[in-house]
Motif scaffolding. Structure first.
Motif, PDB file in Angstrom:
ATOM      1  N   ASP A 125     -23.376  -3.366  -4.094  1.00 30.39           N
ATOM      2  CA  ASP A 125     -24.601  -4.218  -4.275  1.00 30.39           C
ATOM      3  C   ASP A 125     -24.911  -4.839  -2.845  1.00 30.39           C
ATOM      4  OD1 ASP A 125     -24.701  -3.538  -6.862  1.00 30.39           O
ATOM      5  OD2 ASP A 125     -23.930  -5.386  -7.548  1.00 30.39           O
ATOM      6  N   VAL A 126     -23.800  -5.422  -2.168  1.00 30.12           N
ATOM      7  CA  VAL A 126     -24.072  -5.999  -0.687  1.00 30.12           C
ATOM      8  C   VAL A 126     -24.615  -4.993   0.278  1.00 30.12           C
ATOM      9  CG1 VAL A 126     -22.828  -6.902   1.413  1.00 30.12           C
ATOM     10  CG2 VAL A 126     -22.336  -7.631  -1.104  1.00 30.12           C
ATOM     11  N   VAL A 127     -23.957  -3.313   0.090  1.00 33.92           N
ATOM     12  CA  VAL A 127     -24.366  -2.550   0.827  1.00 33.92           C
ATOM     13  C   VAL A 127     -25.880  -2.230   0.514  1.00 33.92           C
ATOM     14  CG1 VAL A 127     -24.196  -0.176   1.813  1.00 33.92           C
ATOM     15  CG2 VAL A 127     -22.490  -1.693   1.329  1.00 33.92           C
ATOM     16  N   VAL A 128     -26.308  -2.109  -0.670  1.00 37.69           N
ATOM     17  CA  VAL A 128     -27.766  -1.618  -1.084  1.00 37.69           C
ATOM     18  C   VAL A 128     -28.519  -3.013  -0.524  1.00 37.69           C
ATOM     19  CG1 VAL A 128     -29.142  -1.734  -3.062  1.00 37.69           C
ATOM     20  CG2 VAL A 128     -27.217  -0.704  -3.114  1.00 37.69           C
ATOM     21  N   ASP A 129     -28.213  -4.081  -0.500  1.00 39.21           N
ATOM     22  CA  ASP A 129     -29.235  -5.139  -0.365  1.00 39.21           C
ATOM     23  C   ASP A 129     -29.210  -5.053   1.275  1.00 39.21           C
ATOM     24  OD1 ASP A 129     -29.462  -6.307  -2.433  1.00 39.21           O
ATOM     25  OD2 ASP A 129     -27.821  -7.854  -2.423  1.00 39.21           O
ATOM     26  N   PHE A 130     -28.163  -4.779   2.281  1.00 42.84           N
ATOM     27  CA  PHE A 130     -28.361  -4.502   3.529  1.00 42.84           C
ATOM     28  C   PHE A 130     -29.318  -3.320   3.921  1.00 42.84           C
ATOM     29  CE2 PHE A 130     -26.656  -1.857   7.130  1.00 42.84           C
ATOM     30  CZ  PHE A 130     -27.159  -2.700   8.243  1.00 42.84           C
ATOM     31  N   LEU A 131     -29.125  -2.384   3.125  1.00 41.20           N
ATOM     32  CA  LEU A 131     -29.867  -1.080   3.380  1.00 41.20           C
ATOM     33  C   LEU A 131     -31.421  -1.128   3.178  1.00 41.20           C
ATOM     34  CD1 LEU A 131     -27.684   1.717   1.811  1.00 41.20           C
ATOM     35  CD2 LEU A 131     -28.095   1.328   4.322  1.00 41.20           C
ATOM     36  N   LEU A 132     -31.620  -1.977   2.227  1.00 43.49           N
ATOM     37  CA  LEU A 132     -33.149  -2.327   1.727  1.00 43.49           C
ATOM     38  C   LEU A 132     -33.529  -3.297   3.007  1.00 43.49           C
ATOM     39  CD1 LEU A 132     -32.944  -3.143  -2.008  1.00 43.49           C
ATOM     40  CD2 LEU A 132     -33.702  -1.061  -0.954  1.00 43.49           C
ATOM     41  N   ARG A 133     -32.876  -4.200   3.453  1.00 39.33           N
ATOM     42  CA  ARG A 133     -33.301  -4.862   4.589  1.00 39.33           C
ATOM     43  C   ARG A 133     -33.625  -4.103   5.813  1.00 39.33           C
ATOM     44  NH1 ARG A 133     -29.213  -8.227   2.938  1.00 39.33           N
ATOM     45  NH2 ARG A 133     -28.006  -7.942   4.743  1.00 39.33           N
ATOM     46  N   PRO A 142     -29.246   3.081  -3.121  1.00 42.15           N
ATOM     47  CA  PRO A 142     -27.911   3.038  -4.053  1.00 42.15           C
ATOM     48  C   PRO A 142     -27.159   4.243  -3.688  1.00 42.15           C
ATOM     49  CG  PRO A 142     -30.011   2.443  -5.367  1.00 42.15           C
ATOM     50  CD  PRO A 142     -30.462   3.008  -4.170  1.00 42.15           C
ATOM     51  N   GLY A 143     -27.720   5.390  -3.579  1.00 38.15           N
ATOM     52  CA  GLY A 143     -26.982   6.541  -3.189  1.00 38.15           C
ATOM     53  C   GLY A 143     -26.166   6.477  -2.012  1.00 38.15           C
ATOM     54  N   LEU A 144     -27.290   6.214  -1.226  1.00 37.11           N
ATOM     55  CA  LEU A 144     -26.692   5.929   0.448  1.00 37.11           C
ATOM     56  C   LEU A 144     -25.552   4.708   0.405  1.00 37.11           C
ATOM     57  CD1 LEU A 144     -26.922   6.727   3.331  1.00 37.11           C
ATOM     58  CD2 LEU A 144     -28.769   5.400   3.838  1.00 37.11           C
ATOM     59  N   ALA A 150     -17.827   5.226   0.690  1.00 35.56           N
ATOM     60  CA  ALA A 150     -16.812   6.137   0.519  1.00 35.56           C
ATOM     61  C   ALA A 150     -16.452   6.630   2.181  1.00 35.56           C
ATOM     62  CB  ALA A 150     -17.447   7.543   0.008  1.00 35.56           C
ATOM     63  N   ALA A 151     -17.489   6.637   3.121  1.00 33.95           N
ATOM     64  CA  ALA A 151     -17.160   6.688   4.308  1.00 33.95           C
ATOM     65  C   ALA A 151     -16.230   5.850   5.158  1.00 33.95           C
ATOM     66  CB  ALA A 151     -18.189   6.805   5.317  1.00 33.95           C
ATOM     67  N   ALA A 182     -32.703   7.525   7.130  1.00 36.07           N
ATOM     68  CA  ALA A 182     -32.798   7.657   5.493  1.00 36.07           C
ATOM     69  C   ALA A 182     -34.290   6.689   5.671  1.00 36.07           C
ATOM     70  CB  ALA A 182     -31.789   6.929   4.959  1.00 36.07           C
ATOM     71  N   LYS A 183     -34.670   5.997   6.678  1.00 35.41           N
ATOM     72  CA  LYS A 183     -35.881   5.087   6.649  1.00 35.41           C
ATOM     73  C   LYS A 183     -37.138   5.739   6.429  1.00 35.41           C
ATOM     74  CE  LYS A 183     -33.489   1.539   9.413  1.00 35.41           C
ATOM     75  NZ  LYS A 183     -33.535   0.788  10.643  1.00 35.41           N
TER      76      LYS A 183
END
Length: 183
Positions: A125-133, A142-144, A150-151, A182-183
């Motif tokens: 969830d923290v990573v999703v928020d970061f990616l959205l920002r 979410p997939g990313l 995993a990486a 991915a942007k």
């Protein structure tokens, strides 16, 4: 005499440290009590579910600490530095505070499996928020985020076994490219 909550908290922190470095099966309750400087009877008083309850609750404690640190990171490099710093400070003994127990006991214990899954979910969830920002779409984030986690887990394992944080640095560089694309 220590207050009731202080003893419980000390046992949880001690268990979290031991489970992270030694795993679930290699950590004994007598060791937790001794290193936690607690009376023997206090363990089952605070954790009537025994070692399994202690492990599940210590995983929550560890996961919350990492989530807080990740949430405070300004960018991907700073987030990975959270793990690199802890790994180096421990002499490469302590990688991910969840992975060691997940590999050791999640297949045998539903409470431990759930605690591990919840930990990874909260980090995701923290990573999703970061990616959205960062401008990644709500469909892609979410997939990313799963790929990022995993990486990082793989890089932590490689860094631990190689006794070198270079895998974390390499993964950070490659993830920056992946995220930008991915942007």
């Amino acid at each position: 005499m220590a207050k009731r909550g202080e003893t419980r908290e000390r046992l949880l922190k001690t268990a979290a440290t031991l489970f992270q470095s030694q795993g679930y099966h290699a950590t004994g309750l007598n060791q937790v009590v001794a290193e936690g400087r607690a009376p023997k009877g206090s363990l089952y008083f605070h954790f009537p579910g025994g070692k399994e309850q202690l492990a599940a609750e210590s995983l929550v404690l560890s996961a919350n600490d990492v989530r807080r640190r990740l949430s405070g990171a300004r960018d991907l490099d700073a987030a990975l530095e959270v793990f690199a710093t802890r790994l180096v400070a421990s002499g490469f003994r302590d990688g991910c505070p969840i992975a060691t127990v997940a590999l050791d006991a999640a297949g045998d214990s539903e409470p431990i499996r759930v605690a591990c899954a919840d930990a990874y979910g909260s980090w995701r969830d923290v990573v999703v928020d970061f990616l959205l920002r960062q401008g990644v779409s709500t469909e892609r984030a979410p997939g990313l985020a799963t790929t990022v986690l995993a990486a990082v887990e793989g890089a932590l394992l490689l860094a631990k076994t190689q006794r070198d944080v270079a895998p974390l640095r390499q993964v950070a560089a490659d993830l920056r490219v992946l995220i930008e694309g991915a942007k």
